[in-house]
Write an enzyme that holds these catalytic residues in place. Structure first.
Site, PDB file in Angstrom:
ATOM      1  N   SER A 134       0.823  -1.208   0.000  1.00 53.31           N
ATOM      2  CA  SER A 134       0.000   0.000   0.000  1.00 53.31           C
ATOM      3  C   SER A 134       0.849   1.247   0.000  1.00 53.31           C
ATOM      4  CB  SER A 134      -0.916   0.032   1.221  1.00 53.31           C
ATOM      5  OG  SER A 134      -1.663   1.242   1.194  1.00 53.31           O
ATOM      6  N   LYS A 206      -4.593  -6.630   3.622  1.00 55.15           N
ATOM      7  CA  LYS A 206      -4.551  -5.510   2.663  1.00 55.15           C
ATOM      8  C   LYS A 206      -5.962  -5.142   2.205  1.00 55.15           C
ATOM      9  CE  LYS A 206      -3.170  -2.326  -0.196  1.00 55.15           C
ATOM     10  NZ  LYS A 206      -3.986  -2.146  -1.291  1.00 55.15           N
ATOM     11  N   HIS A 209      -7.555  -3.183   4.879  1.00 56.14           N
ATOM     12  CA  HIS A 209      -6.968  -1.833   4.795  1.00 56.14           C
ATOM     13  C   HIS A 209      -7.754  -1.017   3.768  1.00 56.14           C
ATOM     14  CE1 HIS A 209      -4.478   0.958   2.464  1.00 56.14           C
ATOM     15  NE2 HIS A 209      -3.832   1.231   3.581  1.00 56.14           N
ATOM     16  N   ASN A 210      -8.012  -1.605   2.618  1.00 57.89           N
ATOM     17  CA  ASN A 210      -8.712  -0.866   1.570  1.00 57.89           C
ATOM     18  C   ASN A 210     -10.165  -0.579   1.951  1.00 57.89           C
ATOM     19  OD1 ASN A 210      -6.318  -1.186   0.187  1.00 57.89           O
ATOM     20  ND2 ASN A 210      -7.326  -1.530  -1.773  1.00 57.89           N
ATOM     21  N   GLU A 213      -9.968   2.238   4.063  1.00 58.36           N
ATOM     22  CA  GLU A 213      -9.626   3.385   3.189  1.00 58.36           C
ATOM     23  C   GLU A 213     -10.904   3.957   2.544  1.00 58.36           C
ATOM     24  OE1 GLU A 213      -6.362   2.583   0.289  1.00 58.36           O
ATOM     25  OE2 GLU A 213      -7.793   3.178  -1.248  1.00 58.36           O
TER      26      GLU A 213
END
Ligand code: 6PG
Length: 506
Positions: A134, A206, A209-210, A213
């Site tokens: 990222s 990940k 995380h997105n 986000e």
């Protein structure tokens, strides 16, 4: 291999922007790196343009040459489009002579279940790793956050490279260490990477995380839009507010770039601000949708993550919205007063909602580790998001501390620091939610986060009625407050077509 070419420490396949930048980052750290690209001319141009890096960059025109250039066990990073292209590249590498101790690292945004499948499928032929990367182009070039998952024994071959190229944070403050430049990487500090578990663990983290986000971006957009409409501010004035917020608890990469974006003039029509000229229809590549889908599949209430995805879907219906705006009535915008207090209320609402978004993301990972037999260390996950990645924020130091205080924390909102922050901000959070509702301004992320907070802290919910309804129309049974959990009951509900009724254990 010619005599002048030293064996390469690592190889990289796929020289699009992310691949090129990651290769240069690796070379800056003194590793010899071999690169391959399907279109040879791209590779040749890349080598030509970057002849003076501290590590040696070797361009390879064929895969057999690429493999021959690499030290064994080979460490090969692939940065090609997620999906079938990954399997194609792996097959080509196998055909070219890849060996079973060699590592292949898929550093794209792959679906975690694909990574689980690939790890299993290739387990006798190679060591497959999935690593989240990222930080966009600049992160790849000067220090990303790296989220690897794969064979634990093979990690030792990847670890020195991943630790060297990852973003670094100050060990005391947890703040990113700035200042990396071409050929001048940051030295010292704690690297934003850690081994997260086998098979799909890295890609799952990940993905979450997105998902976070997506909520972060949606919340910021809602804050911008509410302030714009309630206070009639222009983008530069709004940019100043975000810049101010970036000095406090909300200090983060996304708030920082928002301030820059809002102050940017349109290069085509310089009297305008660029943000006012950008079409309000958000794109998405799928990682937010996967996160919300995983939450639905596992029954985890990640409602703000789902709302952030739906908000993008709603935004994409631009033409329908333009037509509906002429037909569907809203409330009359009322005058609001107290500029300073409204700005502070929106800031508090943003902070409280952000806590809920992260609480949902961590709750999701807690469930996923049960489902996929991983053992996550949540403090470590928070710590590797402190630098390099898109959601990096001062706030992540607080999450790291929360999980170090209590690694078994059930929900982030229950940590003393976050509990206090929610208690402090909730009056203004509710005020902002009410304002949005009264003024007819959609604020799905603010409202869903508040619903999450109120739902989670409700010892009693209205689901008793849902259970009774389910039993009424479908004999789905219910549990009783005065009986043990797991004991189910059914009533033959009185109804004209169902004359007899009685309560039975089921
Ligand atoms: C990152 C980003 C990166 C990418 C997003 C964009 O962590 O560096 O998340 O992976 O920019 O996937 O996603 P959308 O196109 O879905 O917004």
């Amino acid at each position: 291999m010619s005599d002048s070419v030293k064996p390469a420490d690592v190889g990289l396949i796929g020289l699009a922007v992310m691949g090129k930048n990651l290769a240069l980052n690796i070379a800056d750290h003194g590793f010899n790196i071999a690169v391959f690209n399907r279109t040879t001319a791209v590779m040749q141009e890349f080598i030509r343009e970057n002849s003076s890096t501290p590590g040696q960059l070797t361009g390879c025109e064929t895969l057999p040459l690429f493999l021959a250039t690499l030290k064994k066990p080979r460490v090969i990073i692939i940065l090609v489009k997620a999906g079938p292209a990954i399997d194609t590249v792996v097959s080509q590498l196998l055909a070219a002579g890849l060996e079973k101790d060699d590592l292949v690292i898929d550093a794209g945004n792959s679906l975690w279940t694909d990574t689980i499948r690939r790890e299993k499928q290739y387990s006798t032929q190679l060591k497959f790793f999935g690593s989240g990367v990222s930080g966009g182009e600049l992160g790849a070039r000067f220090g990303p956050s790296l989220m690897p998952g794969g064979d634990p024994a093979a990690w030792k071959h990847l670890e020195p490279i991943w630790r060297a190229i990852a973003a670094k944070v100050d060990p005391k403050t947890g703040q990113p260490i700035p200042g990396a430049a071409p050929g001048k990487p940051v030295t010292g500090g704690v690297p934003c990477t850690a081994y997260l578990g086998p098979d799909g663990a890295g890609h799952y983290v990940k993905m979450v995380h997105n998902g976070i986000e997506y909520v972060d971006m949606q919340l910021i957009s809602e804050a911008y839009y509410l302030l714009k409409h309630l206070l009639k501010l222009n983008p530069a004035e709004l940019g100043d507010i975000f810049a101010q917020w970036n000095q406090g608890d909300l200090d983060s990469y996304l708030i920082e770039i928002t301030a820059d974006i809002l102050r940017q003039r349109d290069p085509v029509k310089p009297r305008k601000f660029l943000v006012d000229m950008v079409l309000d229809a958000a794109g998405q590549k799928g990682t937010g949708k996967w996160t919300a889908g995983s939450a639905l599949d596992m029954g985890v209430p990640a409602n703000s993550i789902a709302e952030a995805v739906f908000a993008r879907c709603m935004s994409a219906l631009k033409e329908e919205r333009v037509s509906a705006a002429r037909q569907l009535k809203g409330s009359k915008p009322a005058r609001v007063s107290g500029k300073t207090s409204i700005i502070e209320a929106v800031r508090q609402a943003l902070y409280c909602s952000k806590i809920c978004a992260y609480a949902q993301g961590f709750q999701l990972m807690r469930q996923a580790q049960e489902e996929y037999h991983w053992t996550f260390d949540f403090g470590t996950i928070a710590s590797i998001w402190r630098g390099g990645c898109i959601i990096r924020a001062r706030f992540l130091q607080k999450i790291t501390q929360a999980y170090s205080r209590n690694p078994a924390l059930t929900n982030l909102m229950l940590d003393p620091y976050f509990k206090k922050a929610l208690a402090k901000g909730q009056r203004q959070w509710r005020q902002v939610a009410s304002l949005a509702i009264q003024q007819g301004i959609a604020a799905p992320a603010f409202l869903s986060a508040l619903a999450y907070y109120d739902g989670y802290r409700a010892a009693v919910s209205p689901a008793n009625l849902i259970q009774a309804q389910r039993d009424y129309f479908g004999a789905h049974t219910y549990e009783r407050l005065d009986a043990a959990r797991g004991e189910f009951f059914h009533l033959d509900w009185p109804h004209p077509q169902r004359p007899q009724h009685q309560t039975t254990g089921a």
